[in-house]
Design an enzyme around this catalytic site. Structure first.
Site, mmCIF file in Angstrom:
data_model
loop_
_atom_site.group_PDB
_atom_site.id
_atom_site.type_symbol
_atom_site.label_atom_id
_atom_site.label_comp_id
_atom_site.label_asym_id
_atom_site.label_seq_id
_atom_site.Cartn_x
_atom_site.Cartn_y
_atom_site.Cartn_z
ATOM 1 N N CYS A 39 -14.896 3.918 -74.342
ATOM 2 C CA CYS A 39 -13.893 4.040 -73.269
ATOM 3 C C CYS A 39 -13.266 2.723 -72.830
ATOM 4 O O CYS A 39 -12.054 2.557 -72.950
ATOM 5 C CB CYS A 39 -14.515 4.748 -72.071
ATOM 6 S SG CYS A 39 -14.803 6.488 -72.398
ATOM 7 N N ARG B 20 -20.420 8.704 -67.221
ATOM 8 C CA ARG B 20 -20.901 7.660 -68.127
ATOM 9 C C ARG B 20 -21.929 8.263 -69.060
ATOM 10 O O ARG B 20 -22.759 9.080 -68.626
ATOM 11 C CB ARG B 20 -21.576 6.533 -67.328
ATOM 12 C CG ARG B 20 -20.635 5.749 -66.459
ATOM 13 C CD ARG B 20 -21.367 5.038 -65.355
ATOM 14 N NE ARG B 20 -22.020 6.000 -64.454
ATOM 15 C CZ ARG B 20 -22.814 5.660 -63.444
ATOM 16 N NH1 ARG B 20 -23.059 4.408 -63.188
ATOM 17 N NH2 ARG B 20 -23.359 6.586 -62.669
HETATM 18 P P1 NAD Z 1 -15.894 12.789 -78.775
HETATM 19 O O1 NAD Z 1 -15.265 12.110 -79.934
HETATM 20 O O2 NAD Z 1 -17.348 12.610 -78.504
HETATM 21 O O3 NAD Z 1 -15.613 14.357 -78.857
HETATM 22 C C1 NAD Z 1 -14.367 14.937 -79.132
HETATM 23 C C2 NAD Z 1 -14.605 16.282 -79.810
HETATM 24 O O4 NAD Z 1 -13.375 16.975 -79.948
HETATM 25 C C3 NAD Z 1 -15.174 16.165 -81.236
HETATM 26 O O5 NAD Z 1 -16.363 16.910 -81.327
HETATM 27 C C4 NAD Z 1 -14.066 16.757 -82.121
HETATM 28 O O6 NAD Z 1 -14.572 17.434 -83.257
HETATM 29 C C5 NAD Z 1 -13.386 17.706 -81.158
HETATM 30 N N1 NAD Z 1 -11.998 18.091 -81.503
HETATM 31 C C6 NAD Z 1 -10.961 17.290 -81.851
HETATM 32 N N2 NAD Z 1 -9.845 18.026 -82.023
HETATM 33 C C7 NAD Z 1 -10.180 19.318 -81.763
HETATM 34 C C8 NAD Z 1 -9.444 20.546 -81.740
HETATM 35 N N3 NAD Z 1 -8.145 20.602 -82.014
HETATM 36 N N4 NAD Z 1 -10.123 21.679 -81.453
HETATM 37 C C9 NAD Z 1 -11.436 21.642 -81.164
HETATM 38 N N5 NAD Z 1 -12.176 20.512 -81.164
HETATM 39 C C10 NAD Z 1 -11.552 19.362 -81.442
HETATM 40 O O7 NAD Z 1 -15.038 12.327 -77.498
HETATM 41 P P2 NAD Z 1 -15.555 12.061 -76.015
HETATM 42 O O8 NAD Z 1 -16.307 10.785 -75.953
HETATM 43 O O9 NAD Z 1 -16.154 13.297 -75.466
HETATM 44 O O10 NAD Z 1 -14.161 11.786 -75.278
HETATM 45 C C11 NAD Z 1 -13.206 12.812 -75.050
HETATM 46 C C12 NAD Z 1 -12.135 12.298 -74.108
HETATM 47 O O11 NAD Z 1 -12.716 11.992 -72.835
HETATM 48 C C13 NAD Z 1 -11.459 10.996 -74.570
HETATM 49 O O12 NAD Z 1 -10.126 11.008 -74.176
HETATM 50 C C14 NAD Z 1 -12.225 9.924 -73.805
HETATM 51 O O13 NAD Z 1 -11.454 8.769 -73.607
HETATM 52 C C15 NAD Z 1 -12.499 10.615 -72.498
HETATM 53 N N6 NAD Z 1 -13.698 10.148 -71.788
HETATM 54 C C16 NAD Z 1 -14.828 9.838 -72.470
HETATM 55 C C17 NAD Z 1 -15.977 9.418 -71.775
HETATM 56 C C18 NAD Z 1 -17.246 9.052 -72.499
HETATM 57 O O14 NAD Z 1 -18.110 8.442 -71.880
HETATM 58 N N7 NAD Z 1 -17.411 9.383 -73.763
HETATM 59 C C19 NAD Z 1 -15.943 9.351 -70.363
HETATM 60 C C20 NAD Z 1 -14.761 9.712 -69.703
HETATM 61 C C21 NAD Z 1 -13.650 10.117 -70.410
#
Ligand code: NAD
Length: 450
Positions: free
Chosen positions: A278, A165
């Site tokens: 999420c 989280r």
């Molecule tokens: P985010 O948007 O904060 O970060 C994603 C990152 O990936 C960005 O910095 C983006 O520039 C980068 N990116 C995209 N395509 C890329 C590529 N081809 N090469 C390199 N970098 C690339 O996303 P997040 O919140 O960290 O979530 C990521 C995943 O984890 C999602 O599927 C989300 O559902 C899941 N998730 C998120 C959370 C949360 O609390 N945020 C918790 C559990 C799971």
């Protein structure tokens, strides 16, 4: 704040070479935490500004403790924009890119598909591709076929959904309730031993049960977890709405049902419902996944509807009070979707403020951390971004508490009553004690509380 936790022990042979694609909330936390566990980590991101900041030791997101943990393990982690060259034979490559919702509720796999193609093109020898992004069931199977188009050698696919989280990401990663590992199976039905052993070794210092399962189940576990938690939130909000009509206190209801071990006390806080990057997207996502397989997920459709209705009802309650007193200024305390994060994605505050702006009211807002992100999202109509909670309350006809930051519960409300125009609190998170507020002189409305 947790610092350098669980570093002792660690992998038996000086750590694995780990590559993390995507350095957002999940990728960066994963990278820094795995470095703290003794692995050698390279974090890759497309975003130039992010990588420049990280190379200077600046954390581009607000996540308590992450900056300190990075500083402590800076020697084992590096940041780059260039994926090629990072993927070596034996690497364990985690994908942690965003998987946002499309307008129709389906999941946008654009980033993930690009990442998989880039990894495939960079592969030179055996690697393990571990997916941490939340993805539709069957994505692992798709990734195997996709990679095989580019790379003819051996590789493994693992699904390792993330449950952290925002706000408590480090603790959630290093001390999770469980680690789920979705593994490919051999012809005899047993798990492929190579990725199994390496993944168990990567997490060997994490003292949590490891659930080894097949990839599809792992992919579905992530959706099912979030969907279940969202259901608890909408359920207690329904109970709050009944309390508002019948009497009774939803906090007492939550205590009463939460004391039953089969139910548990968590995620039973009535209020403005869930938000963030999420829960809303994962509930929509699971509804769409089911629909694509010809099944209507009726429970989750209702969960969604209740969640949306909570925000609309809250904005309507504010409008009703303002109409009655002929007031026009609303103070909003809290903009982020929950405390301890700067994330405003799907935050109730954004929707409530926009509804009030549309109705022509003047809005004064304050949030301890999320002001900058909110400024980018909110229309610049009759809105004042304030430096403090007190400034936002000055001259307000209604004080609406939207995010339960600890700062708000520590405020001396007997000072706030001196600066508001009308002493009315509408508490969207049941943060304040109604009797206390009434004693100070406020007219108080909570959610499911008299
Ligand atoms: P985010 O948007 O904060 O970060 C994603 C990152 O990936 C960005 O910095 C983006 O520039 C980068 N990116 C995209 N395509 C890329 C590529 N081809 N090469 C390199 N970098 C690339 O996303 P997040 O919140 O960290 O979530 C990521 C995943 O984890 C999602 O599927 C989300 O559902 C899941 N998730 C998120 C959370 C949360 O609390 N945020 C918790 C559990 C799971």
């Amino acid at each position: 704040m947790p610092k350098t936790i669980l570093v002792t022990g660690g992998p038996g042979f000086g750590g694995h070479n780990v590559v993390i694609i995507g350095t957002g909330y999940v990728g960066l936390t994963t990278g820094v935490c795995l470095a703290s566990l003794g692995h050698k980590v390279i974090c890759v991101d497309k975003d130039k500004t992010k990588i420049e900041k990280l190379n200077k030791g600046i954390i581009p997101i607000f996540e308590p403790g992450l900056g300190e943990l990075l500083k402590d393990h800076r020697n084992r982690i590096s940041f780059t924009q260039d994926l090629r060259g990072t993927v070596q034979g034996g690497s364990v490559v985690f994908i942690a890119v965003g998987t946002p919702s499309l307008k129709d509720g389906n999941i946008d796999l654009t980033y993930l598909k690009k990442a998989v193609a880039e990894i495939a093109k960079a592969m030179r020898g055996y690697i393990i591709i571990v997916n941490k992004s939340t993805v539709p069931i069957g994505t692992g199977e798709w990734a195997r076929k996709e990679i095989a188009r580019y790379f003819k050698g051996e590789f493994s696919i693992v699904s390792n959904p993330e449950f952290l989280r925002e706000g408590t990401a480090i603790k959630d990663f290093l001390e999770p309730d469980r680690v789920v590992l979705g593994l490919e199976k051999q012809e005899d039905g047993s798990f492929d031993p190579r990725p199994k052993e390496i993944m168990l070794d990567i997490y060997s210092s994490v003292a949590a049960p490891k659930l080894l399962t097949d990839i599809k189940s792992a992919e579905l576990i992530k959706y099912a977890s979030n969907a279940f938690l969202a259901t608890k939130i909408s359920f207690i909000n329904e109970m709050a709405n009944i309390c508002d009509r019948t009497g009774g206190d939803v906090k007492e209801i939550a205590k009463g049902i939460g004391g039953d071990k089969r139910i548990g006390p968590q995620f039973l806080n009535a209020g403005l419902g869930y938000g963030g990057s999420c829960f809303p997207k994962d509930v929509d996502g699971l509804i769409s996944i089911a629909k694509n397989f010809g099944y209507e997920l009726e429970i989750l459709k209702a969960v969604n509807k209740v969640n949306k209705r909570q925000r609309v009802n809250f904005a309507n309650s504010i409008k009703k009070v303002l109409k009655k007193i002929k007031g026009e200024t609303v103070c909003i305390w809290g903009l982020s979707f929950k405390p301890n994060t700067d994330d405003i994605r799907e935050a109730p505050a954004m929707e409530i403020i926009k509804a009030l702006q549309k109705a022509g009211y003047k809005i004064q807002v304050y949030d301890p951390i999320a002001m900058e992100n909110a400024k980018k999202d909110l229309p610049k109509i009759k809105i004042k971004f304030c430096e403090s909670a007190k400034e936002a309350a000055k001259g307000a006809d209604v004080l609406a508490l939207v995010t339960e930051w600890p700062e708000f519960s520590e405020i001396d409300m007997s000072e706030i009553i001196k600066v508001v125009r009308n002493p009315i609190i509408i508490d969207g998170r049941n943060l304040f004690e109604p009797q206390e507020m009434r004693k100070i002189g406020f007219e108080y409305y909570g959610i499911g509380k008299q």
